[in-house]
Motif scaffolding. Structure first.
Motif, PDB file in Angstrom:
ATOM      1  N   PHE A 110      38.940  35.527  41.246  1.00 42.18           N
ATOM      2  CA  PHE A 110      39.434  36.588  42.110  1.00 42.18           C
ATOM      3  C   PHE A 110      40.965  36.638  42.105  1.00 42.18           C
ATOM      4  N   PRO A 111      41.550  37.793  42.473  1.00 43.02           N
ATOM      5  CA  PRO A 111      43.012  37.918  42.484  1.00 43.02           C
ATOM      6  C   PRO A 111      43.668  36.844  43.344  1.00 43.02           C
ATOM      7  N   SER A 112      44.729  36.252  42.808  1.00 37.63           N
ATOM      8  CA  SER A 112      45.538  35.218  43.465  1.00 37.63           C
ATOM      9  C   SER A 112      44.798  33.897  43.651  1.00 37.63           C
ATOM     10  N   ALA A 156      51.264  28.927  41.942  1.00 36.16           N
ATOM     11  CA  ALA A 156      50.128  29.068  42.857  1.00 36.16           C
ATOM     12  C   ALA A 156      50.592  29.597  44.206  1.00 36.16           C
ATOM     13  N   ARG A 157      51.703  29.051  44.702  1.00 37.42           N
ATOM     14  CA  ARG A 157      52.227  29.504  46.002  1.00 37.42           C
ATOM     15  C   ARG A 157      52.702  30.950  45.936  1.00 37.42           C
ATOM     16  N   MET A 184      45.169  31.975  38.462  1.00 37.78           N
ATOM     17  CA  MET A 184      45.206  30.974  37.403  1.00 37.78           C
ATOM     18  C   MET A 184      43.837  30.338  37.180  1.00 37.78           C
ATOM     19  N   MET A 185      43.499  30.160  35.906  1.00 39.42           N
ATOM     20  CA  MET A 185      42.390  29.312  35.476  1.00 39.42           C
ATOM     21  C   MET A 185      43.000  28.126  34.757  1.00 39.42           C
ATOM     22  N   ALA A 212      46.176  21.842  44.641  1.00 39.53           N
ATOM     23  CA  ALA A 212      46.607  23.201  44.288  1.00 39.53           C
ATOM     24  C   ALA A 212      45.476  24.207  44.180  1.00 39.53           C
ATOM     25  N   ALA A 213      44.258  23.746  43.937  1.00 40.03           N
ATOM     26  CA  ALA A 213      43.164  24.678  43.649  1.00 40.03           C
ATOM     27  C   ALA A 213      42.588  25.286  44.918  1.00 40.03           C
TER      28      ALA A 213
END
Length: 273
Positions: free
Chosen positions: A36-38, A204-205, A210-211, A223-224
């Motif tokens: 999903f987005p972000s 990430a922030r 990201m994958m 972070a995930a």
């Protein structure tokens, strides 16, 4: 990172029934996954579990054998015709994956070009930018990964961690909507891993989708938004890191995590709450 409203949005990447076969070997078996987005999704699992193959199929560096991948609603790699599924044109494939950025284990930088030159080459060739336009975007990308002062350095003058950050900047300069990372720290000396992970944490922030295929369990825990555990080409378990790492439901994930703990590699910096 994604917020709780993300799950109501349309997935930016949608994978259904994804299977990849190499000769007699089935590397991926009926994978279903939404990104999903972000959202930051870390993919973990033992060597040979299919993690990198999954990422290479999402970027169409490997053609999937069965199933469907859509990027922002558009099928990747194949189109349906009255006679069945056929391979899309190269132009169509490039158009579908134009908003994907990919970072590999190895940096793949041109040794004879500066950091800035490595970044701007794709902008000039692919996006037909002038040198001035490309240089501006390239310097902005280098600043984003903390290397504004290294623009004129050649790869041989940079540490491994700095080279990987240049590779990240090169992908970011293209303006991707999704970043794909395939074991981005595995080729680095241990003391250089942190600077690359810090850069990824910053992305990430900032809300970058990201994958990430990774063996850095502490990073995944911190972070995930979601961790996906794979084994033998299948998704065994997935969910928020605090659930998977603290209360794994499958025996295979429990075994995998216990092995990491015994080797003093799991949660080397901060244990998940």
């Amino acid at each position: 990172m994604a917020d709780t409203s993300t799950q109501s949005a349309e997935p930016i990447i949608r994978i259904r029934g994804l299977t990849k076969i190499f000769g007699q070997f089935t590397a991926l078996q009926s994978i279903d996954l939404d990104i999903f987005p972000s959202e930051v999704v870390c993919i973990i699992g033992p060597s040979g579990s299919g993690k990198s193959t999954l990422l290479r199929c999402v970027s169409f560096l490997e053609e999937h054998t069965e199933g469907e991948i859509t990027i922002e609603g558009r099928p990747l790699g194949f189109v349906q015709t009255p006679s069945g599924r056929v391979r899309d044109s190269e132009r169509g494939i490039d158009e579908t994956r134009r908003n994907l950025g990919m970072v590999f284990q190895h940096f793949n930088l041109w040794p004879h070009m500066t950091a800035l030159g490595n970044i701007t080459l794709g902008l000039r060739l692919t996006k037909k930018m002038s040198r001035a336009e490309a240089d501006k975007l390239g310097r902005e990308a280098l600043a984003r990964v903390g290397l504004a002062d290294k623009a004129d350095r050649h790869p041989g003058q940079l540490s491994g961690g700095q080279q990987q950050r240049v590779a990240i900047a090169r992908a970011l300069a293209m303006g991707p909507h999704v970043m794909l990372f395939d074991e981005p720290t595995s080729a680095l000396d241990p003391q250089l891993v942190g600077e690359v992970l810090d850069t990824m944490s910053t992305l990430a922030r900032e809300g970058m989708t990201m994958m990430i295929v990774t063996h850095e369990m502490g990073f995944a825990a911190q972070a995930a938004d979601r961790v996906v555990f794979m084994d033998n080409g299948r998704i065994i378990e997935q969910g928020p890191p605090q659930e998977l790492f603290v209360n794994p439901k499958s025996a295979r994930l429990q075994e995998f995590l216990n092995t990491w703990k015994q080797r003093n590699l799991l949660f080397s910096n901060t244990e998940p709450a």
